[in-house]
Design an enzyme around this catalytic site. Structure first.
Site, mmCIF file in Angstrom:
data_model
loop_
_atom_site.group_PDB
_atom_site.id
_atom_site.type_symbol
_atom_site.label_atom_id
_atom_site.label_comp_id
_atom_site.label_asym_id
_atom_site.label_seq_id
_atom_site.Cartn_x
_atom_site.Cartn_y
_atom_site.Cartn_z
ATOM 1 N N HIS A 327 19.232 8.860 -8.974
ATOM 2 C CA HIS A 327 18.529 9.056 -7.675
ATOM 3 C C HIS A 327 19.615 9.827 -6.939
ATOM 4 C CE1 HIS A 327 15.952 8.848 -4.648
ATOM 5 N NE2 HIS A 327 15.430 7.596 -4.526
ATOM 6 N N HIS A 415 -6.310 6.639 6.936
ATOM 7 C CA HIS A 415 -5.273 7.169 6.328
ATOM 8 C C HIS A 415 -5.026 6.338 4.933
ATOM 9 C CE1 HIS A 415 -1.696 9.243 4.613
ATOM 10 N NE2 HIS A 415 -1.962 10.160 5.864
ATOM 11 N N THR A 441 9.348 5.516 2.765
ATOM 12 C CA THR A 441 10.031 6.907 2.577
ATOM 13 C C THR A 441 9.067 8.129 3.388
ATOM 14 O OG1 THR A 441 10.703 6.470 0.514
ATOM 15 C CG2 THR A 441 10.859 8.490 1.246
#
Length: 587
Positions: A327, A415, A441
């Site tokens: 990552h 949403h 995130t």
């Protein structure tokens, strides 16, 4: 993204890098105001009052001075956070990173032309490798379209780190080696490494100036598998990469001291385009149940993963695939993009190679034979043991919710991502009886070398809605109003964070300035409510939207007794994805 991958575009992949805006430093007042809001769900009146006093004292005292120094730092850097974030979030971390830091995910090809089928591993492997290599060539030629939101270009720097990139362990801090160059910049490595049954092989993917074809790749893979299946297993040097970082650094130093040729072999792996792993297992998978394949790519055999590589492409005996990636050099959206590209190519070609079957006389793969002794073999066994011990500490479930998907939520003017986040808050509240501090995130790629920011999804508004859902005396209208307030709050937070107006990275910067100046840790960061609300990487819920494509991924939870919840959203379903529960060692 679909349009961006298919349309022809004369723009070069990295052409806007120099014109992207610098990462801004948010207002201290605004950041602290947002921080105070974020701790409310986890505090009683007395605790909140104490934290409020600490924050006000910080704002008018040491915080003001630290903020000024941060502004000065930002003047000389286009991204004041970049180096710090890389070090603090990744390179300084000493726990084993292969399991605790890497992200992994299954490839979705089994949903169409490549259902699980024994005997297909090598043929399919040659095709999937070829499509990945074509993607590498697009990057080399800078023909991968620039990602944009509307007409605004996003930072593409992370795509440089996909191929020929590797983390190298250090005693106190790791480093990242990146060997990739575009064609205009010069030469770039063109070999891949294949790991099979504890052995490592290498071969070039360019022959006489051309990319080798799937039939030629197939010959290389057949040679490797035949050799590995007819001879003893190798020592499994790759397992060392799954070890605690300082132990791996010392083991690596010893390995190089044992024989200088070992360094040459390590550098071959480090500089390779990618590592291709050949697994013997056949994980179960269906379009509704990804659990077993997800576990296999996240916590599979450490002897055939190079945990420090930016890209391990993993093949299984039943012809299904996945990846496991370090990552540190890039975020998951890079791998989502690659995976989607490859999946589209496989779909368009009905899972077959439709070109020439001719195989040129290309050199056979070369085995990388490391010099080892009893100490190295003991180190490998120890690394495997600690890895398997930690891996057994995880529970993984990955399923599709098929009752409805994005179409319905959008029709209701909600949403889809916020819908999932609020559903997650309600699920946690019902299960545990209290709010759960949550990380989601947000991407900051509008800015030069931007990566991520933290959205704290557990808001006061979300908790009020959860409470109303649990209170039988609350009317449907009241619940609906509270839900819409929670939606509005979350949507605004996501917008702010993407625009560089989040507060978690700002607070991190202030704490690091204090550390660099040799100052005591400010009380703001030692306040129990800082940790209780998720600060310092203590979020009980670690979550991320993988996207709106047929691609899935997962990372382990941030904390013991925590959850990792990663999901992708389609028109007709929510793949509520890899829901990982990390248990305590005692449980």
């Amino acid at each position: 993204m679909e349009n961006q991958l298919t349309k022809s575009n004369e723009e070069r992949t990295f052409q806007y890098q120099h014109s992207l805006p610098s990462l801004p430093v948010p207002s201290l007042e605004e950041s602290l105001k947002k921080y105070l809001e974020s701790v409310k769900p986890f505090a009683n009146e007395e605790e909140y009052k104490k934290t409020e006093e600490i924050v006000h004292k910080f704002q008018s005292g040491i915080g003001k001075k630290l903020h000024q120094k941060l502004l000065e730092r930002a003047k000389g850097k286009r991204n004041w956070l970049e180096e710090w974030w890389l070090n603090v979030a990744y390179l300084d971390v000493r726990i084993p990173s292969q399991l605790n830091v890497n992200f992994a995910g299954p490839a979705p090809h089994f949903e169409h032309y490549w259902p699980p089928k024994e005997g297909t591993q090598l043929e399919r492997g040659s095709i999937i490798l070829w499509h990945n290599l074509n993607y590498w060539q697009l990057l080399r030629k800078e023909k991968l379209p620039v990602h944009k939101v509307g007409n605004t270009p996003l930072d593409m720097n992370q795509f440089r780190m996909l191929f020929s990139t590797c983390k190298v362990p250090g005693i106190t801090r790791d480093s990242i080696m990146n060997y990739f160059s575009t064609e205009s910049e010069g030469r770039s490595p063109n070999h891949i490494v294949v790991l099979c049954r504890g052995r490592a092989f290498v071969f070039d993917v360019i022959h006489e100036g051309c990319l080798i074809t799937p039939p030629e790749l197939l010959r290389q893979l057949m040679y490797i598998r035949k050799k590995c299946h007819s001879e003893p297993d190798g020592p499994g040097i790759a397992a060392l990469t799954s070890e605690e970082r300082t132990r791996w650094a010392k083991a690596r130093e010893y390995l190089i001291g044992l024989d200088p040729e070992n360094l040459t072999l390590l550098e071959k792996v480090q500089s390779s385009l990618l590592v291709y792993s050949m697994e013997d297992s056949s994980p179960h998978v269906t379009p509704e149940d990804y659990s077993e394949i997800t576990a296999a790519v996240l916590i599979g055999d450490p002897a055939i993963r190079w945990g420090d590589k930016s890209y391990n492409l993993i093949s299984f005996s039943n012809g299904v695939f996945g990846c496991n990636c370090d990552h540190a050099p890039f975020d998951a959206m890079v791998m989502v993009n690659v995976c989607y590209y490859v999946d589209e190519k496989i779909f368009q070609n009905e899972g077959r190679w439709k070109g020439s079957e001719k195989v040129r006389d290309i050199p056979l793969p070369e085995e990388l034979i490391f010099t080892v002794d009893e100490k190295v073999l003991n180190d490998i066994n120890q690394a495997k043991a600690q890895y398997l011990r930690e891996a057994s500490d995880l529970q993984i479930a990955a399923f599709a919710f098929t009752s409805f998907g994005k179409k319905l939520t959008k029709k209701k003017m909600l949403h889809p991502d916020t819908f999932i986040q609020l559903a997650l808050q309600l699920a946690y509240y019902r299960l545990h009886g209290h709010p759960g501090c949550c990380y989601e995130t947000a991407m900051t790629r509008y800015f030069y070398h931007g990566r991520t920011e933290t959205v704290r999804s557990c808001t006061v508004e979300a908790v009020r809605w959860c409470q109303s859902m649990q209170d039988p005396s609350t009317t449907l209208h009241e619940r609906q109003q509270k839900m819409l307030q929670a939606f509005a709050k979350h949507n605004k937070m996501m917008k702010d964070c993407s625009a560089g107006k989040g507060f978690d990275r700002h607070l991190l910067g202030l704490s690091l300035i204090a550390k660099e100046e040799g100052l005591p840790v400010p009380e703001l960061f030692t306040d129990p409510l800082f940790t209780k609300s998720g600060g310092g990487g203590n979020f009980v819920l670690s979550t991320s939207l993988i996207g709106y494509l047929r691609v899935q991924g997962v990372v382990v939870p941030m904390v013991h007794n925590g959850y990792g919840f990663f999901y992708h959203i389609r028109d007709d379903r929510y793949f509520y994805a890899e829901h990982c529960l990390k248990l305590t060692q005692q449980s």
